[in-house]
Design a protein around this motif. Structure first.
Motif, short mmCIF file in Angstrom:
data_model
loop_
_atom_site.label_atom_id
_atom_site.label_comp_id
_atom_site.label_asym_id
_atom_site.label_seq_id
_atom_site.Cartn_x
_atom_site.Cartn_y
_atom_site.Cartn_z
N TYR A 69 0.82 -1.20 0.00
CA TYR A 69 0.00 0.00 0.00
C TYR A 69 0.86 1.26 0.00
O TYR A 69 2.05 1.23 0.34
CB TYR A 69 -0.91 0.02 1.23
N VAL A 70 0.25 2.36 -0.43
CA VAL A 70 0.80 3.68 -0.20
C VAL A 70 -0.22 4.43 0.66
O VAL A 70 -1.43 4.36 0.40
CB VAL A 70 1.06 4.47 -1.51
N LYS A 71 0.26 5.09 1.70
CA LYS A 71 -0.63 5.88 2.55
C LYS A 71 -0.52 7.34 2.12
O LYS A 71 0.53 7.96 2.27
CB LYS A 71 -0.27 5.73 4.03
N ILE A 72 -1.59 7.83 1.55
CA ILE A 72 -1.64 9.20 1.03
C ILE A 72 -2.35 10.09 2.04
O ILE A 72 -3.43 9.75 2.53
CB ILE A 72 -2.37 9.22 -0.33
N SER A 73 -1.73 11.21 2.36
CA SER A 73 -2.30 12.13 3.35
C SER A 73 -3.69 12.60 2.94
O SER A 73 -3.94 12.90 1.77
CB SER A 73 -1.39 13.35 3.52
N GLY A 74 -4.59 12.63 3.94
CA GLY A 74 -5.93 13.17 3.70
C GLY A 74 -6.80 12.30 2.84
O GLY A 74 -7.70 12.79 2.16
N MET A 75 -6.58 11.00 2.93
CA MET A 75 -7.39 10.07 2.12
C MET A 75 -7.98 9.01 3.03
O MET A 75 -7.30 8.45 3.89
CB MET A 75 -6.52 9.42 1.05
N ILE A 76 -9.26 8.73 2.86
CA ILE A 76 -9.91 7.68 3.64
C ILE A 76 -9.61 6.35 2.97
O ILE A 76 -10.11 6.03 1.90
CB ILE A 76 -11.44 7.91 3.72
N ASP A 77 -8.72 5.59 3.61
CA ASP A 77 -8.30 4.31 3.04
C ASP A 77 -8.29 3.25 4.14
O ASP A 77 -8.90 3.43 5.20
CB ASP A 77 -6.93 4.44 2.37
N GLU A 78 -7.55 2.16 3.89
CA GLU A 78 -7.55 1.05 4.85
C GLU A 78 -6.94 1.42 6.20
O GLU A 78 -7.15 0.73 7.19
CB GLU A 78 -6.82 -0.17 4.26
N SER A 79 -6.18 2.52 6.26
CA SER A 79 -5.60 2.94 7.54
C SER A 79 -6.65 3.50 8.49
O SER A 79 -6.46 3.52 9.70
CB SER A 79 -4.51 3.99 7.31
N MET A 80 -7.77 4.00 7.93
CA MET A 80 -8.87 4.57 8.73
C MET A 80 -8.35 5.58 9.75
O MET A 80 -8.68 5.55 10.94
CB MET A 80 -9.66 3.45 9.43
N ASP A 81 -7.51 6.50 9.27
CA ASP A 81 -6.90 7.52 10.12
C ASP A 81 -7.91 8.65 10.37
O ASP A 81 -7.88 9.69 9.72
CB ASP A 81 -5.63 8.06 9.45
N LYS A 82 -8.81 8.42 11.34
CA LYS A 82 -9.88 9.38 11.62
C LYS A 82 -9.36 10.67 12.25
O LYS A 82 -9.94 11.74 12.07
CB LYS A 82 -10.93 8.75 12.52
N GLU A 83 -8.25 10.56 13.00
CA GLU A 83 -7.69 11.74 13.65
C GLU A 83 -7.24 12.76 12.61
O GLU A 83 -7.50 13.96 12.74
CB GLU A 83 -6.53 11.34 14.55
N GLN A 84 -6.55 12.27 11.58
CA GLN A 84 -6.09 13.17 10.53
C GLN A 84 -7.27 13.79 9.78
O GLN A 84 -7.28 14.98 9.48
CB GLN A 84 -5.19 12.42 9.54
N MET A 85 -8.29 12.97 9.52
CA MET A 85 -9.43 13.44 8.76
C MET A 85 -10.27 14.45 9.56
O MET A 85 -11.02 15.24 8.99
CB MET A 85 -10.32 12.26 8.33
N ALA A 86 -10.13 14.42 10.92
CA ALA A 86 -10.89 15.36 11.76
C ALA A 86 -10.27 16.76 11.76
O ALA A 86 -10.94 17.74 12.11
CB ALA A 86 -10.96 14.83 13.19
#
Length: 448
Positions: A69-86
């Motif tokens: 995978y690549v984790k792209i900032s500000g993207m809702i993906d498999e990482s489910m990084d809700k803190e960043q999206m908030a």
């Protein structure tokens, strides 16, 4: 050693496909000045085997070889990084970019998969050319060893002339075309007959335990004898039976067809050994028949050496290899699309043949062959591209589906909706993964 070779090919192919697929996302993301936080081969659940941060991106290798995978900032993906999206969106984040840029980033992976497959097929056409047996050369028909094929009405000696009304030009195309086909036209003793395949044909094949469809008719060539064979002292490896019970023999199926009526008997035979005809006596044992292992298939080099069938060869210049490779890629893409259609139709039973990582591993040979390796890798690249385009949230196709909706409607789905869709898609993917790998385990346990 054989396991190591097989595993090496599997991991090399998988790694190549994953890295290039993720590069397909990574490169347009960087071009559009979107921050990429991670680039990983395999998944780094809890920890990674290797990692190094270069600039703003952490590159690494995870321990779980189920993808990358690549984790792209500000993207809702498999990482489910809700803190960043908030947090408020930033200019470098995926969600801040225009929809058309986000669409290109999401389509990048599958685009690379398809381009890679076509490049490999072009390269193979140029470097290896093509060898095949023209279907017209199979003058005495095919060899049928699968009872399922016999039950639908195809017999040894039949000439398969067309599938779904289209003439068959190359013998090696027959099996795939039958699996994807609906009817077969055979020539039997000069009379053409059309046989319709049942809807659950593939289901019947898998229940029968044998996947073979048709084979070339070959001479009875001894490859080995069992320890308890009654013919161990009279026959040797590479013997070719040319006469059996007073009858001239051209093909192995002619010997096999007569065994049931000769149980318990010892019959005269003639074998060709080192180009010399040698008379022998062959015992047909009740329980193990001949106790002989014979050649059910031969490589083209041996077929050519024995003069069994004419091998046609095609060599292509680089310019000629381009349309040849493109056509091969198109054929494989269309063929895989047909397979998916059959899998999603419960009546065919094709879903029973769906496999996971063990199935992929098993298609690689025990001996190293670059030609086979590149052919499998190209096909897997097409499969990866098609599967990722399925409109399932958590796959590239799911993201593309929502982006197309945004572009057409002018309305962006809410982050909450996308998070929920991502979770549904993730559960669906886990279910499919468990089903596919469960199929592998089931087949291994029951021995099919």
């Amino acid at each position: 050693m054989e396991i190591f070779i097989k595993l090496s090919q599997f991991l090399l192919s998988l790694s190549l496909l994953i890295i290039l697929h993720e590069l397909g996302h990574f490169i347009p993301a960087k071009l559009f000045k979107t921050r990429v936080e991670k680039f990983y081969l395999f998944f780094d659940v809890k920890y990674s085997l290797l990692k190094k941060k270069i600039g703003e991106t952490e590159y690494g290798i995870g321990w779980l070889p189920l993808g990358g995978y690549v984790k792209i900032s500000g993207m809702i993906d498999e990482s489910m990084d809700k803190e960043q999206m908030a947090l408020p969106s930033q200019p470098w984040e995926f969600r801040s970019k225009p929809a058309w840029q986000r669409l290109i980033i999401m389509l990048g992976g599958v685009t690379v998969n398809f381009i890679l497959a076509f490049i490999i097929y072009i390269g193979m056409a140029f470097y290896y050319g093509e060898q095949y047996i023209a279907n017209s050369e199979v003058k005495d028909g095919v060899w049928i060893t699968n009872p399922v094929i016999e039950k639908i009405g195809i017999k040894t000696g039949d000439k398969i002339v067309a599938i779904d009304g289209k003439p068959v030009q190359k013998f090696n195309e027959i099996t795939e075309k039958i699996l994807m086909g609906k009817e077969i036209t055979v020539n039997r003793a000069g009379i053409e007959e059309t046989i319709k395949l049942p809807v659950d044909f593939i289901d019947k094949l898998m229940d029968g335990g044998k996947i073979s469809i048709v084979s070339l008719r070959l001479p009875f060539i001894v490859t080995d004898l069992t320890e308890d064979s009654p013919n161990k002292s009279t026959l040797k490896a590479k013997d070719i039976i040319t006469s059996f019970n007073g009858r001239s023999i051209k093909y192995a199926d002619e010997v096999i067809a007569s065994l049931d009526t000769l149980k318990g008997q010892t019959v005269p035979a003639i074998v060709k050994r080192d180009n010399v005809e040698v008379p022998v006596n062959i015992t047909v044992n009740d329980s193990i028949k001949l106790g002989i292992k014979y050649a059910a298939a031969l490589p083209y080099s041996n077929i050519k050496k024995l003069g069994l069938y004419k091998i046609s060869s095609e060599n292509y210049s680089f310019a000629e290899s381009i349309p040849v490779g493109i056509q091969e890629g198109k054929d494989q893409l269309i063929g895989y699309g047909k397979q998916l259609k059959m899998i999603f139709n419960p009546n065919t039973g094709a879903y029973k043949g769906v496999g996971g990582f063990a199935a992929i591993y098993n298609i690689f040979p025990n001996t190293w062959s670059w030609e086979v390796f590149w052919g499998i890798t190209a096909l897997l690249s097409i499969m990866l591209g098609v599967m990722n385009l399925l409109p399932i949230p958590a796959l590239d196709g799911g993201h593309v589906m929502f982006l197309l909706y945004e572009i057409v409607s002018g309305k962006k789905p809410s982050d909450k909706f996308l998070e929920n869709a991502q979770m549904v898609g993730f559960v669906l993917l886990i279910t499919l993964l468990l089903f596919a790998n469960g199929n592998d385990i089931y087949k291994a346990v029951i021995g099919k």
